[in-house]
Motif scaffolding. Structure first.
Motif, PDB file in Angstrom:
ATOM      1  N   GLU A  59      37.561  47.201  31.398  1.00 18.82           N
ATOM      2  CA  GLU A  59      38.272  47.064  32.678  1.00 18.82           C
ATOM      3  C   GLU A  59      37.532  47.891  33.714  1.00 18.82           C
ATOM      4  N   GLU A 148      42.964  40.712  36.951  1.00 16.85           N
ATOM      5  CA  GLU A 148      44.248  41.338  36.641  1.00 16.85           C
ATOM      6  C   GLU A 148      45.119  41.379  37.885  1.00 16.85           C
ATOM      7  N   ASP A 181      49.033  42.277  34.717  1.00 20.21           N
ATOM      8  CA  ASP A 181      48.876  43.718  34.492  1.00 20.21           C
ATOM      9  C   ASP A 181      50.243  44.391  34.448  1.00 20.21           C
TER      10      ASP A 181
HETATM   11 MG    MG Z   1      44.532  46.846  35.470  1.00 20.31          MG
END
Ligand code: MG
Ligand code: C2E
Ligand code: MG
Ligand code: MG
Length: 284
Positions: A59, A148, A181
């Protein structure tokens, strides 16, 4: 006297509010400068596949490093960047930078990258085209990009946000993936999960069972989210995994991937390259 006290409180409140507004205005000014001075960085946190504990993705998480000062975490400036609209240029930069870097990891190891997208970015009419352009320039395959978003992006006070849906549907038709998310922290109805253009749920870290206790309530919640996702053919990613016990539980429950300090904190690009390489060549 009561009236007097009330007024004093009001004045205090006014002062606090003015102070807050001033601080936010100063941050906006500093963020504008930060963009021209190139003061942002991207850190990367590994996403680990639970069946074999290999790093299959990362991420991208923004950091702000003002010259000669301590690094500023996103929670201190993302909200202000959203309110002022500066998240649009800042978010484009994160997307471009992280796709450029991840393209190399993807070529060598098949790694995918998750990028956070704020509601404000999805309101831009050109967002979809921006993403396609970033993929073309970086050479990252669309299948290797996960966007996300939070629940509120797609459903706002019960209403589906058409602009966001149309961007995401178009991008998914190109192979790009979408993840919700902090899943479970919003207030929207579950019905939306069936119809919206999404591929993965990221289980918010507040659902992770507390370390050292059985925490049966948390276990039940995690299991319920994983089963829900499975029934809807959505992938699952557990956030905020900090202990080996949590890993054991998540694997038992059939969670796909995990992310958290147990595996690694978010790290600068060079460290991430090493972690990904080591994970790919490790014998298990
Ligand atoms: Mg995130
Ligand atoms: P997020 O997208 O939910 O990212 C996960 C956050 O949890 C990260 O905080 C990460 O450092 C932290 N985290 C990861 N594992 C653990 C763990 O095991 N324990 C604990 N306590 N925390 C863990 P970070 O990097 O400070 O980012 C905070 C939030 O800022 C992100 O939450 C995201 O909402 C936002 N953000 C970060 N980068 C961007 C960006 O480029 N664009 C936008 N729009 N938002 C961003
Ligand atoms: Mg999250
Ligand atoms: Mg979270």
């Amino acid at each position: 006297a009561a009236k007097e006290a009330g007024r004093n409180q009001m004045i205090l409140f006014d002062d606090e509010l003015r102070e807050k507004r001033l601080a936010a205005a100063r941050t906006v000014e500093r963020l504008r400068e930060a963009i021209t001075r190139d003061e942002f960085l991207v850190y990367y946190q590994p996403l680990v596949r639970l069946t074999d504990e290999r790093i299959t993705g990362v991420e991208a998480l923004i950091r702000w490093q003002p010259a000669g000062e301590k690094m500023v975490p996103p929670d201190r400036f993302i909200g202000i960047a959203e309110d002022s609209g500066l998240i649009v240029p800042i978010g484009s930069w994160v997307l471009r930078e992280s796709c450029r870097v991840a393209a190399g990891w993807n070529r060598r190891h098949g790694t995918v990258v998750s990028v956070n997208v704020s509601p404000r970015q999805l309101r831009e009419p050109d967002f979809g085209l921006l993403v396609l352009d970033v993929l073309r320039t970086s050479g990252l395959p669309p299948e290797a990009l996960i966007l996300e978003i939070t629940e509120g992006v797609l459903v706002n006070s019960g209403k589906v946000t058409e602009q966001a849906i149309s961007h995401l549907s178009m991008l998914r038709s190109h192979g790009i993936k979408v993840a919700i998310d902090d899943f479970g922290t919003g207030y929207s109805s579950l019905a939306y999960l069936r119809d919206l253009p999404i591929d993965n749920l990221k289980i918010d870290r507040s659902f992770m069972p507390a370390p050292g206790s059985p925490d049966l309530a948390a276990q039940t919640l995690v299991k319920t989210i994983i089963d829900l996702a499975a029934g809807l053919r959505l992938g699952t990613i557990a956030e905020g995994v900090e202990t080996a016990e949590q890993v054991v539980l998540l694997r038992e429950l059939g969670c796909d991937r995990a992310q958290g300090f147990f595996y690694s904190r978010p790290v600068p690009e060079a460290d991430a390259t090493r972690l990904i390489q080591d994970s790919a060549t490790a014998i298990r």
